[in-house]
Structure formats: C-alpha cells, structure tokens
Design a protein around this motif. Structure first.
Motif, short mmCIF file in Angstrom:
data_model
loop_
_atom_site.label_atom_id
_atom_site.label_comp_id
_atom_site.label_asym_id
_atom_site.label_seq_id
_atom_site.Cartn_x
_atom_site.Cartn_y
_atom_site.Cartn_z
N ARG A 1 0.88 -1.17 0.00
CA ARG A 1 0.00 0.00 0.00
C ARG A 1 0.92 1.23 0.00
O ARG A 1 1.41 1.66 1.04
N ASN B 1 1.91 5.20 -1.69
CA ASN B 1 1.36 6.40 -2.30
C ASN B 1 2.23 7.58 -1.92
O ASN B 1 3.13 7.48 -1.07
N LYS C 1 0.81 5.58 -6.89
CA LYS C 1 -0.07 4.75 -6.07
C LYS C 1 0.08 3.28 -6.46
O LYS C 1 0.04 2.94 -7.63
N GLU C 2 0.25 2.44 -5.45
CA GLU C 2 0.30 1.00 -5.67
C GLU C 2 -0.41 0.29 -4.53
O GLU C 2 -0.04 0.46 -3.36
N GLN C 3 -1.44 -0.45 -4.85
CA GLN C 3 -2.18 -1.23 -3.87
C GLN C 3 -2.36 -2.62 -4.46
O GLN C 3 -3.16 -2.81 -5.38
N ARG C 4 -1.63 -3.57 -3.94
CA ARG C 4 -1.61 -4.88 -4.57
C ARG C 4 -1.53 -5.97 -3.50
O ARG C 4 -0.85 -5.81 -2.49
N ASP D 1 -4.77 -6.20 -8.17
CA ASP D 1 -4.14 -4.89 -8.22
C ASP D 1 -5.23 -3.83 -8.06
O ASP D 1 -5.94 -3.51 -9.00
N SER E 1 -4.92 -0.73 -7.58
CA SER E 1 -4.58 0.59 -8.11
C SER E 1 -4.59 0.62 -9.63
O SER E 1 -4.32 1.65 -10.25
N ARG F 1 -6.26 0.16 -13.58
CA ARG F 1 -7.45 0.71 -14.24
C ARG F 1 -8.61 -0.29 -14.24
O ARG F 1 -9.77 0.08 -14.15
N ASN G 1 -8.76 -3.17 -12.16
CA ASN G 1 -8.99 -3.81 -10.85
C ASN G 1 -9.30 -5.31 -10.99
O ASN G 1 -10.15 -5.84 -10.29
#
Length: 325
Positions: free
Chosen positions: A149, A151, A223-226, A239, A241, A243, A245
């Motif tokens: 997470r 950003n 931003k990276e949420q994986r 992923d 973050s 386009r 999801n």
C-alpha cells in the motif's frame, strides 16, 4: 422504518459516508465542528439535522453513528457514544493503542451496543472473491501473501504510516489466512519526522507455516495497492490501483524432478467477480447488524486484534532503531 445514522466528521472521508448514507435513505444527522462546512452539507442534504457538538446529537434518537474524524479522536468520541448506549462504526484505526481499543470493546459489551471498525477492504468484492478462491483450493495450500500500500502522502503528524495505511492490509491478512501471526519482524524508516516512520516493511509467520509481508509507504512516486497470494498449485494477484482492478490467476508452479526444480508456466487468466461499492457494502452490513444478534466481520474484537499487531510492529521497529544507534 429505515435506520437513521448520524455521521461525525464531514471531511475527506466523512463526506463519502454522508453521500452514500443519503443515497441509501439512512442519513439522519451530521456532526461537524466547522459551521461553514456544516452549513454547506445541510444545504445539499435537505431534511438532515446538523450539530456542531456531539453531545447535542446524543439527545436525539439515532440508530447508530459513524465516526469519520482524525484517528487521535476515535477513542474519546467512540467512548462517549458507547457510554450513551449507541451503536457505532469507527473508521480505521479503531484507536491508537491496544489499551484504548480494549476499553471500547468492553464498553460495547457492557452496554450491549454494536461496535464495528471501518476495515473497508473486507467488504471489497475482489477481496471477498480472493477469500473464496483460496478457501476452495484454487491455488492449493496457501504458502505466502504479499501486500503493498504505497502512495505519495497524506503524511500524518500524530500517527505513523503503519497506523495510517496498514490496518487495511493486516485486516486482509487476518481475513484471508484466518489466523493471527505467531511471529512478527519489522523495520521502518523515519525520513520526514522524528519517531514517525514513513516506510515500514513487516514480515509475519503463522501457525500453519504460511508466511506474509506488508510494505507501506507514503513516500512513493505513484499509487500502488496490490495483494498477491502464492500457493503450491498456483498464484493470485489483485491490483487495486490498476485501471481494471482485475483478479489474475497465474497457473504457475515449481515441480521437482530428481531434486531439481522445474518451472511450469501455463499462463494467466482473469477471474471474474461481481462489482459493488465497498463503502456501501460496509454501511449496509453495519445497519443490518443493528438488528442482528452478532457482528461477524470487522467487529470490535477484530479491530483490537489489528491494533495489537500494529503495536507489535511499532515495538519491533523501535527496537531495531535502538540497535542501529
């Protein structure tokens, strides 16, 4: 008659609670100390009562409250609401210490009130689908989970990046693995402020031998949420973050032939899941729980468990920092 909920705090996240509760027909009141902001919301949401003081709202009859104020206020506000015997959903983190979280949990039990914490991603349809896939054996035995997470901002001055970002990741790990870690190691870096880590990496070991790690930072260029799940029969990746999801299934395993590892790669496919709004799902669950005997997801106990893990991480970071001096 529809349940009426009062939202405390009309800021960056509180406004989302207000909007969705209004769409659901469950918005009853707004508590906001800034008169100008409060007036703007009351102009937009007709028929909703407004207050600048929490105490005034407690004189009216609401079925529940949502606390969407800064983290350092969660405990005193939550305590006041529970002492008034009202149900409450507190945004994450539920409090800034295990001692405070435990007091809130005890108060909720003593006053027979629902206490829920805003572990929003437990209501994300992709996370729910991941849980179903792992439980069904899609990737075989779960070996390893990896969550990031990252950003640029928002930098806090009263809570570190772990308390700000990692409640989401830890709640997801607890949910997917269905265990609490038996061992935690962590390192962190304080680059902007003394004693407030901006970057944290934590490693977890579980009784089932599953391993996991979390990487959180508010000093990241994008931003990276994986979240990635590795099993002995395949791999999954969500992923949050991206386009699209999407959830991706990777038919990739390592097989052994006479002691030699053989890479087997059968490609990648997209896993479908039903899309819905996580915040709406969370609020609907909270409202349904008011009439139910039990609150099973994101309850006060799980909120306490997450805080205790966060404190363990903080203690490990502080210990490692002392060793470095």
């Amino acid at each position: 008659m529809k349940k009426k909920i009062c939202v405390i705090g009309a800021g960056r996240w509180g406004k989302n609670h207000i909007r969705i509760l209004n769409e659901m027909g469950n918005l009853g009141g707004i508590v906001e100390s800034n008169n100008t902001i409060l007036a703007q919301f009351l102009e937009k949401y007709k028929g909703v009562k407004g207050y600048t003081r929490l105490e005034d709202s407690l004189e009216d009859e609401y079925d529940g409250y949502v606390i969407a104020t800064p983290a350092e206020t969660h405990f005193p506000i939550g305590k006041m609401i529970l002492e008034a015997k009202k149900n409450v959903l507190i945004e994450k983190p539920i409090a800034l210490s295990g001692e405070e979280a435990k007091k809130l949990l005890v108060l909720s039990q003593e006053n027979d009130c629902k206490l829920m914490v805003g572990h929003l991603l437990l209501f994300h349809p992709a996370i729910i689908r991941l849980k179903q896939l792992i439980s069904s054996g899609k990737i075989g035995k779960l070996l390893y989970l990896y969550s990031t997470r990252l950003n640029f901002g928002t930098v806090r001055t009263r809570e570190d990046v772990c308390f700000s970002f990692a409640p989401h990741d830890i709640s997801i790990l607890n949910y997917l693995i269905d265990e609490l870690p038996i061992d935690i190691e962590a390192v962190g870096s304080c680059l902007l402020q003394k004693n407030i880590p901006d970057i944290v990496i934590a490693n977890f070991t579980y009784q089932s031998k599953t391993k996991a790690h979390v990487f959180v930072s508010w000093l990241h260029p994008f931003k990276e949420q994986r979240i990635i799940a590795i099993g002995d029969k395949g791999m999954l990746c969500f992923d949050g973050s991206g386009r699209d999801n999407n959830i991706y299934y990777y038919d990739k395993i390592i097989q052994w032939n006479n002691g030699s590892p053989i890479k087997c790669d059968e490609g990648m496919s997209v896993i479908e899941y039903d899309e819905s709004q996580p915040l709406k799902n969370e609020l609907e669950y909270f409202i349904r729980s008011i009439d139910n005997k039990e609150l099973r997801i994101a309850d006060g106990k799980s909120g306490l468990e997450v805080i205790e893990i966060l404190e363990n991480i903080t203690n490990k970071i502080n210990y490692n920092m002392i060793k470095e001096v």
